[in-house]
Design a protein around this motif. Structure first.
Motif, PDB file in Angstrom:
ATOM      1  N   ALA A  82       0.823  -1.210   0.000  1.00 61.29           N
ATOM      2  CA  ALA A  82       0.000   0.000   0.000  1.00 61.29           C
ATOM      3  C   ALA A  82       0.856   1.258   0.000  1.00 61.29           C
ATOM      4  O   ALA A  82       0.460   2.295  -0.544  1.00 61.29           O
ATOM      5  N   ALA A  83       2.039   1.185   0.605  1.00 60.35           N
ATOM      6  CA  ALA A  83       2.935   2.348   0.638  1.00 60.35           C
ATOM      7  C   ALA A  83       3.822   2.428  -0.591  1.00 60.35           C
ATOM      8  O   ALA A  83       4.111   3.517  -1.101  1.00 60.35           O
ATOM      9  N   LEU A  84       4.257   1.267  -1.096  1.00 64.72           N
ATOM     10  CA  LEU A  84       5.221   1.267  -2.191  1.00 64.72           C
ATOM     11  C   LEU A  84       4.621   1.774  -3.494  1.00 64.72           C
ATOM     12  O   LEU A  84       5.287   2.485  -4.257  1.00 64.72           O
ATOM     13  N   VAL A  85       3.367   1.437  -3.757  1.00 63.41           N
ATOM     14  CA  VAL A  85       2.736   1.857  -5.011  1.00 63.41           C
ATOM     15  C   VAL A  85       2.745   3.382  -5.174  1.00 63.41           C
ATOM     16  O   VAL A  85       3.205   3.900  -6.206  1.00 63.41           O
ATOM     17  N   PRO A  86       2.272   4.173  -4.185  1.00 64.38           N
ATOM     18  CA  PRO A  86       2.353   5.630  -4.364  1.00 64.38           C
ATOM     19  C   PRO A  86       3.779   6.162  -4.390  1.00 64.38           C
ATOM     20  O   PRO A  86       4.061   7.153  -5.068  1.00 64.38           O
ATOM     21  N   LEU A  87       4.697   5.506  -3.664  1.00 63.99           N
ATOM     22  CA  LEU A  87       6.084   5.960  -3.695  1.00 63.99           C
ATOM     23  C   LEU A  87       6.677   5.818  -5.090  1.00 63.99           C
ATOM     24  O   LEU A  87       7.492   6.647  -5.518  1.00 63.99           O
ATOM     25  N   ALA A 138      -5.380   4.849   4.823  1.00 67.66           N
ATOM     26  CA  ALA A 138      -4.550   5.878   5.457  1.00 67.66           C
ATOM     27  C   ALA A 138      -3.082   5.699   5.085  1.00 67.66           C
ATOM     28  O   ALA A 138      -2.369   6.687   4.820  1.00 67.66           O
ATOM     29  N   GLU A 139      -2.629   4.450   5.057  1.00 70.44           N
ATOM     30  CA  GLU A 139      -1.240   4.180   4.682  1.00 70.44           C
ATOM     31  C   GLU A 139      -0.968   4.621   3.242  1.00 70.44           C
ATOM     32  O   GLU A 139       0.056   5.263   2.956  1.00 70.44           O
ATOM     33  N   SER A 140      -1.885   4.320   2.348  1.00 67.98           N
ATOM     34  CA  SER A 140      -1.690   4.630   0.937  1.00 67.98           C
ATOM     35  C   SER A 140      -1.791   6.136   0.670  1.00 67.98           C
ATOM     36  O   SER A 140      -0.916   6.731   0.023  1.00 67.98           O
ATOM     37  N   VAL A 141      -2.868   6.763   1.175  1.00 72.19           N
ATOM     38  CA  VAL A 141      -3.061   8.198   0.938  1.00 72.19           C
ATOM     39  C   VAL A 141      -1.989   9.010   1.651  1.00 72.19           C
ATOM     40  O   VAL A 141      -1.462   9.994   1.108  1.00 72.19           O
ATOM     41  N   GLY A 142      -1.659   8.611   2.890  1.00 74.27           N
ATOM     42  CA  GLY A 142      -0.620   9.322   3.626  1.00 74.27           C
ATOM     43  C   GLY A 142       0.723   9.242   2.923  1.00 74.27           C
ATOM     44  O   GLY A 142       1.461  10.235   2.848  1.00 74.27           O
ATOM     45  N   THR A 143       1.050   8.069   2.384  1.00 78.89           N
ATOM     46  CA  THR A 143       2.305   7.923   1.645  1.00 78.89           C
ATOM     47  C   THR A 143       2.292   8.759   0.365  1.00 78.89           C
ATOM     48  O   THR A 143       3.310   9.338  -0.025  1.00 78.89           O
ATOM     49  N   ALA A 144       1.139   8.831  -0.295  1.00 82.89           N
ATOM     50  CA  ALA A 144       1.023   9.652  -1.505  1.00 82.89           C
ATOM     51  C   ALA A 144       1.268  11.132  -1.179  1.00 82.89           C
ATOM     52  O   ALA A 144       1.956  11.839  -1.924  1.00 82.89           O
ATOM     53  N   LEU A 145       0.705  11.598  -0.068  1.00 83.72           N
ATOM     54  CA  LEU A 145       0.927  12.986   0.345  1.00 83.72           C
ATOM     55  C   LEU A 145       2.395  13.229   0.682  1.00 83.72           C
ATOM     56  O   LEU A 145       2.961  14.276   0.360  1.00 83.72           O
ATOM     57  N   TYR A 146       3.015  12.253   1.336  1.00 83.02           N
ATOM     58  CA  TYR A 146       4.452  12.355   1.629  1.00 83.02           C
ATOM     59  C   TYR A 146       5.259  12.413   0.339  1.00 83.02           C
ATOM     60  O   TYR A 146       6.234  13.172   0.229  1.00 83.02           O
TER      61      TYR A 146
END
Length: 433
Positions: A82-87, A138-146
């Motif tokens: 969930a975090a790696l995809v937006p990164l 939250a993990e995905s959207v938060g990582t996208a914002l980061y």
């Protein structure tokens, strides 16, 4: 004062300056000049440091809550996806946006968005039956914002401190990052156990006030020149710029080699069984590289004054690989922790030098896009490295996976140095002329 080849002489104040151990320590100590000279950088540093503390609490709380609700380690592992995809996707767009808009405004908007995400986590934790899907969201959207915020934050650095202080500022920024990774998990665990998940997430919300206040106090930072609208065309332009700069290609490739072949953290749970001690041992193994990175940051004065920064990257990346080999042969936990700390220190020196080269070589109108590319590379390479280490360990053994990876890292660094002679020749003073 002292003559270079003669005995110490008295200075006007009557004090004797000894060029021995004290002078050596002063040369090693981190250069805090950016904090002293730039009020805006100092405010942003303090605000970011406080915010990172809160973010580390959430980094511990989300996987803990997922496991609490599901009892599944697979469910926890999927948080990484969930975090790696937006990164790997949003980072490129975030860099393009950072070059096209007021970077200060982007910082403010993304900070507000991240605070809202933490607020959602507070509300979800307070429910009688918290929703697991909300944690993934939250993990995905938060990582996208980061991924949108980070390129802007990195690209702002030269305009806050000046080109001659980029290396020192990059080192100073490493203090709170390493300290947060060392102490954050421990503090997060204590807070979750004593105050609960809602309170832990709430502390994260409160800490955003510090970074948001610092951003609001900055002067506007619009583009200095006309730039392309953010989109595929501007992103491609960023990659084309990298292709024209062998030194940039060199730092991206050599760090990817180091992380893909020499990243052993996926094996730490197995090493917890190998060395005994279970979860506590695993925690020590995860913390050790960051402890070494923190010490390296505090002793980075010589790094920030180095001229042959490209050569320094090659040496530091090779030292990472050599330390990983030492970790693979470590006979006990304490020697393993020592080698991991040495690896973390080498990686920290490499990171400081790579950031300095990137921001120095890249013009201001491209710094957001290049920082976005770097973020995607830094996020993906260790993940691939963990996959490689885990697969090889399953097919062979823990020791073979770690030692062969470290040796491959050293060999790969030698090949990269030969393939990118511009990196070895890079001189920081000539680059700024």
């Amino acid at each position: 004062m002292s003559d270079r080849f003669g005995p110490p002489v008295e200075d006007p104040a009557g004090e004797t300056e000894r060029p021995g151990k004290i002078g050596l320590l002063r040369g090693l100590a981190i250069d805090l000049t950016p904090l002293r000279q730039s009020r805006d950088f100092r405010r942003l540093w303090i605000g970011s440091a406080i915010s990172v503390i809160g973010s580390m609490l959430t980094t511990v709380a989300i996987p803990f809550q997922v496991f609490q609700l599901t009892g599944s380690t697979l469910a926890v592992g999927l948080l990484g996806v969930a975090a790696l995809v937006p990164l790997l996707t949003v980072s490129f767009l975030g860099g393009a946006i950072a070059d096209a808009v007021d970077r200060r405004l982007l910082l403010i908007v993304s900070d507000i968005g991240l605070a809202v995400i933490s607020g959602v986590l507070v509300a979800n934790a307070a429910l009688a039956h918290p929703r697991v899907w909300a944690l993934y969201a939250a993990e995905s959207v938060g990582t996208a914002l980061y991924a949108i915020q980070r390129p802007a934050l990195d690209a702002m650095l030269p305009r806050l401190v000046g080109d001659d202080q980029i290396a020192a500022a990059a080192a100073v920024q490493g203090i709170y990052g390493s300290l947060g990774h060392v102490g954050g998990p421990a503090v997060g665990g204590i807070l979750i156990a004593t105050a609960g998940l809602s309170a832990t997430y709430a502390i994260d919300v409160v800490t955003f006030a510090a970074s948001l206040s610092a951003a609001l106090l900055l002067s506007p930072m619009p583009p200095e020149r006309a730039v392309e609208r953010p989109g595929l065309r501007s992103i491609v332009a960023g990659f084309r710029f990298v292709r024209t700069k062998p030194v940039l290609k060199g730092i991206f490739v050599i760090d990817s080699v180091a992380m893909i072949f020499g990243m052993p953290s996926a094996l730490f749970p197995a090493y917890g069984v190998h060395f005994g001690g279970g979860a506590q041992t695993v925690g020590f193994l995860y913390a050790a590289p960051y402890g070494g990175a923190l010490l390296a940051t505090l002793l980075s004065g010589w790094v920030t004054r180095a001229r042959r920064q490209g050569l320094g990257v090659c040496i530091a990346a090779s030292a990472w690989g050599a330390a990983i080999v030492g970790f693979g042969f470590a006979p006990n936990l304490w020697s393993a922790l020592l080698f991991l700390a040495l690896a973390g220190g080498a990686d920290d020196f490499s990171a400081i030098l790579r950031s300095t080269i990137l921001l120095t070589v890249t013009p201001d109108e491209m710094r957001g896009r290049l920082s976005g590319i770097e973020l995607a590379q830094v996020a993906s390479a260790p993940t691939l490295g963990n996959v490689e280490a885990g697969a090889l360990a399953s097919a062979t053994s823990l020791r073979f996976s770690v030692v062969s990876g470290g040796l491959a890292c050293v060999a790969g660094c030698v090949v990269c140095a030969a393939a990118f002679p511009a990196l070895l020749r890079y001189d920081s003073r000539r680059a700024r002329e």
